[in-house]
Design a protein around this motif. Sequence first.
Motif, PDB file in Angstrom:
ATOM      1  N   THR A  68      74.272 -93.371 101.304  1.00  0.00           N
ATOM      2  CA  THR A  68      76.475 -93.021 101.332  1.00  0.00           C
ATOM      3  C   THR A  68      76.597 -92.055  99.993  1.00  0.00           C
ATOM      4  O   THR A  68      77.501 -91.930  99.399  1.00  0.00           O
ATOM      5  CB  THR A  68      77.207 -94.209 101.149  1.00  0.00           C
ATOM      6  OG1 THR A  68      76.134 -95.374 100.682  1.00  0.00           O
ATOM      7  CG2 THR A  68      77.003 -94.967 102.455  1.00  0.00           C
ATOM      8  N   LYS A  69      75.716 -92.526  98.997  1.00  0.00           N
ATOM      9  CA  LYS A  69      75.712 -91.848  97.389  1.00  0.00           C
ATOM     10  C   LYS A  69      75.673 -90.275  97.481  1.00  0.00           C
ATOM     11  O   LYS A  69      75.232 -89.750  98.427  1.00  0.00           O
ATOM     12  CB  LYS A  69      75.081 -92.625  96.297  1.00  0.00           C
ATOM     13  CG  LYS A  69      75.002 -93.553  95.509  1.00  0.00           C
ATOM     14  CD  LYS A  69      74.558 -93.925  94.495  1.00  0.00           C
ATOM     15  CE  LYS A  69      74.792 -94.979  93.903  1.00  0.00           C
ATOM     16  NZ  LYS A  69      73.330 -95.550  93.216  1.00  0.00           N
ATOM     17  N   THR A  70      76.373 -89.811  96.745  1.00  0.00           N
ATOM     18  CA  THR A  70      76.431 -88.826  96.793  1.00  0.00           C
ATOM     19  C   THR A  70      75.298 -88.125  95.580  1.00  0.00           C
ATOM     20  O   THR A  70      75.416 -88.947  94.755  1.00  0.00           O
ATOM     21  CB  THR A  70      77.330 -87.952  95.884  1.00  0.00           C
ATOM     22  OG1 THR A  70      78.642 -87.658  94.661  1.00  0.00           O
ATOM     23  CG2 THR A  70      78.902 -88.072  97.167  1.00  0.00           C
ATOM     24  N   ALA A 127      69.606 -89.781  98.467  1.00  0.00           N
ATOM     25  CA  ALA A 127      71.286 -89.594  98.601  1.00  0.00           C
ATOM     26  C   ALA A 127      71.488 -87.938  98.750  1.00  0.00           C
ATOM     27  O   ALA A 127      70.698 -87.050  98.936  1.00  0.00           O
ATOM     28  CB  ALA A 127      71.829 -89.325  96.983  1.00  0.00           C
ATOM     29  N   GLU A 162      74.383 -84.696  99.952  1.00  0.00           N
ATOM     30  CA  GLU A 162      75.791 -83.481  99.738  1.00  0.00           C
ATOM     31  C   GLU A 162      75.543 -82.557 100.802  1.00  0.00           C
ATOM     32  O   GLU A 162      75.368 -82.013 100.141  1.00  0.00           O
ATOM     33  CB  GLU A 162      75.808 -83.845  98.258  1.00  0.00           C
ATOM     34  CG  GLU A 162      77.613 -83.991  97.588  1.00  0.00           C
ATOM     35  CD  GLU A 162      76.898 -83.676  95.696  1.00  0.00           C
ATOM     36  OE1 GLU A 162      76.531 -84.684  95.526  1.00  0.00           O
ATOM     37  OE2 GLU A 162      77.702 -82.802  95.898  1.00  0.00           O
ATOM     38  N   GLU A 188      76.738 -88.407  92.371  1.00  0.00           N
ATOM     39  CA  GLU A 188      76.564 -89.798  91.136  1.00  0.00           C
ATOM     40  C   GLU A 188      74.917 -90.746  91.229  1.00  0.00           C
ATOM     41  O   GLU A 188      74.474 -91.177  89.996  1.00  0.00           O
ATOM     42  CB  GLU A 188      77.196 -91.330  92.980  1.00  0.00           C
ATOM     43  CG  GLU A 188      78.654 -90.466  93.060  1.00  0.00           C
ATOM     44  CD  GLU A 188      79.268 -91.304  94.245  1.00  0.00           C
ATOM     45  OE1 GLU A 188      79.941 -91.392  94.073  1.00  0.00           O
ATOM     46  OE2 GLU A 188      78.720 -91.750  95.248  1.00  0.00           O
ATOM     47  N   ARG A 189      74.643 -90.743  92.531  1.00  0.00           N
ATOM     48  CA  ARG A 189      72.625 -90.885  92.185  1.00  0.00           C
ATOM     49  C   ARG A 189      72.171 -89.912  90.514  1.00  0.00           C
ATOM     50  O   ARG A 189      71.193 -90.696  90.199  1.00  0.00           O
ATOM     51  CB  ARG A 189      72.168 -90.734  93.387  1.00  0.00           C
ATOM     52  CG  ARG A 189      70.361 -90.614  93.518  1.00  0.00           C
ATOM     53  CD  ARG A 189      70.771 -92.348  93.435  1.00  0.00           C
ATOM     54  NE  ARG A 189      69.628 -92.525  93.153  1.00  0.00           N
ATOM     55  CZ  ARG A 189      68.980 -93.479  91.988  1.00  0.00           C
ATOM     56  NH1 ARG A 189      69.515 -92.634  91.008  1.00  0.00           N
ATOM     57  NH2 ARG A 189      68.047 -93.898  92.761  1.00  0.00           N
ATOM     58  N   GLU A 225      66.031 -82.273  94.700  1.00  0.00           N
ATOM     59  CA  GLU A 225      66.690 -82.299  95.565  1.00  0.00           C
ATOM     60  C   GLU A 225      66.556 -81.051  96.377  1.00  0.00           C
ATOM     61  O   GLU A 225      65.649 -79.903  95.786  1.00  0.00           O
ATOM     62  CB  GLU A 225      68.208 -81.775  94.625  1.00  0.00           C
ATOM     63  CG  GLU A 225      69.085 -80.702  95.443  1.00  0.00           C
ATOM     64  CD  GLU A 225      70.287 -80.164  94.102  1.00  0.00           C
ATOM     65  OE1 GLU A 225      70.415 -80.785  92.518  1.00  0.00           O
ATOM     66  OE2 GLU A 225      70.825 -79.410  94.863  1.00  0.00           O
TER      67      GLU A 225
END
Length: 824
Positions: free
Chosen positions: A28-30, A142, A144, A33-34, A59
Amino acid sequence: MRRLLILAALLSLHAVSTALAQTASTVTKTIAERVAGLRKLDGYMPLYWDEASGRLFLEISRFDREFLYQVSLAAGLGSNPVGLDRGQVGPSAAVRFERVGPKVLLVQTNYGFRALGAPAAEQRAVADSFATSVLWGFTVDAAEGERVLVDATSFFVRDAHGVADRLRATKQGSYRLDETRSAVHLPRTRAFPKNTEVEVTLTFVTTDTPGPLVREVTPAPQAMTVREHHSLVELQDDGYAPRRFDPRIGFVPLTVYDYASPITSPLETRWIQRHRLQKTNPSAQRSDAVQPIVYYVDNGAPLLIRQALIDGASWWSRAFDAAGFPNGFQVKVLPADADPMDIRYNVINWVHRSTRGWSYGESVVDPRTGEIIKGNVTLGSLRVRQNIMIASGLTSPFDGRNGSCGFADAPEAATLVPDASDEVVTGLALARLRQLAAHEVGHTLGLEHNFAASTYQRGSVMDYPAPLVTVKNGELDLSEAYATGVGAYDIWAIQFGYGQWPAADETAALARGVDDGLRRGLLFVSDEDARGLGTAHALGALWDNGPDPIDALKQQIQVRRLALARFGLGSLPDGLPLSLLESRLLPIYLLHRYQVNAAAKSVGGAMFTYSVKTATGPSPTPVLTIVSPERQRAALATLLETIAPPFLALPSKLLELIPPTAYGYGTGTAEPFARRTSAVFDSIGAATIAADFAVSALLQPERAARLIEFHGRSDLNPDFDEVVAAIVTKAFGASAPAATPGAIARAVQELVATRLTELASNDAAAFEVRAGARQALRLARGRLSARTDAAGVVLRQTIDQYLRQPTPPAQTAPLPTPQGEPIG
Ligand SMILES: [Zn+2]
């Protein structure tokens, strides 16, 4: 029992629900945020470093798109025999990320089996017929949009290069990775626009006694720390056309099983490995390159050596020029801020090890097409010292005052004046380094060895060169010791691999080019047909010189005699202990070894080519010709000169100069002869080592079987019986002598009997070969019949015992041969 099962089920349910809860909460974290507060390394695939936890995050934004995954060894063990050297490159893999719910799989495509150019359904049928490999499963940390973040620490901090396996295979102990002593190595973890590079420090620990090779080079051998490197590299998808392989030119092949090939054609498609090189003006005969091939030399190499590496690697510019690319190939020094592990640089690394060893050229290759993405050359720094050793042994340059020790039976010795200076010796070593740099770069341009090239005017730098020493006016001349540029074969091969023509002309132009080289006699002989002692090609040999291997051996025998004649105090610089003379004597005393191997290939040897059928017949011709009976016999006679006592004996004046190893010099890089005399130089043992080259080469089971085969084709060719009888006659005399021969002759007799026994007992050898070896033992036994000395009597009894019983009797094992290769 039942209760236990229920408990286990409850426990696992609990584990699953906890894992799900964790996944759900983290996803649920973007990403923003992470990664807040983490250090970002932005590039092809961005990395985030969490200083507090020591975790490295990756990433991923491209799914189902292939990239290249390459593992290499950034910092090695430093032991040549173990073979874990700095800069070693593992196999290249084409991989892709696949997202499945909370997981990201790293999948390696299987490119060995394909349906080239076929409709999608056919391609899928082939792809699904063979296994793929999922290399890793990541958990999404995470997300996004299309992008996800994974904790990649465990993926990177693992033994991806197989160091522990290698240590086990080389019997150095069972090491395991200790994660508490392993971590991401940040200084060399970087991201670039086209590649992301991650390096890790890995510590391998063992509770066993570490093997001797690890102990030799590791400060605390129970913990062996190296660094492994991971490269994630963008693969280019267009603009590169694979080129067809041709067995008559030695490019490294990439073989694909192509299930779309017509059923009347071979299943395998073979392409060559090569760099991408394109003309800015494809229709021009000569043109600038869109992007030239640039090699970068290690800025850690000392200045003098660095220049030699630049000069040698630059030889290839001439071949590319001839292929229509005037500035298509360039060599530069690696910029100070560049990383040799960066995939964008083709590099020539200068590597240190505790003992001298092989250098090599390896390539990062696109497994889909054979395109070389990065050339990676590793040069061992100690080879240059071996050259100095050989050169100073040949020329004895260090002292004019004492003169040479001299062979009493070499009258030329009196006229020799040491004229070679330190400069000549250094010059020779640098000449070798230039050649070596060219050779290893050649591998990373896609070329394999060509072990026939030394037989036609140094036709290729891809042969193994022995220093060419000639005799001029009774003096040893080293002025042409090594090649000074690429050879005719090299230029031809680059033209074939890299030449560019308008598409409609290409096939015809390539065929014309191949024909032209074959007409000029540019013979190619591969590793397989040259490396073994028993191989068949008469011109396929390593570390040899000259067009005629038999003449070259005769010349080498003369050079060796002259070099030994001047060998003495002048072979050693002032200030060194005399015991070090032995390690300088070794390469001179054994100077003939490789030319012996080369000449032996004429006995039971043949000339052949990797001929291809063309519209006009086989090309090139002749396809296979047995070496003439006269030349086979001439080779045999010359080879047997090297097992005669006059060739093997060292003068007592020289033996008196070599004391046992000096105190404090017991270990180090000096290589001594094996011996049975404790500290004293074992000249009889050394003689058997020197004699064994010819004996063992002639008694190779494959050579023996070919002698029988070729004699069967024409009885003009010498039979194996004739060859073994000649060896026995040389070693034991033409008839049974009553007198006791000298110590060296006795030792050679024992050696010949031992090698014949081994061949007669070799259950991989042909039946007739073993029978011939037994017959030769009977012959030798007869020649010993009148001998009354202990060695003669016991050797006779030993042979008798063997002939009565098929099991080999207890025999003294011949002394091991000192390491010879690489000779510089
Ligand atoms: Zn090589």
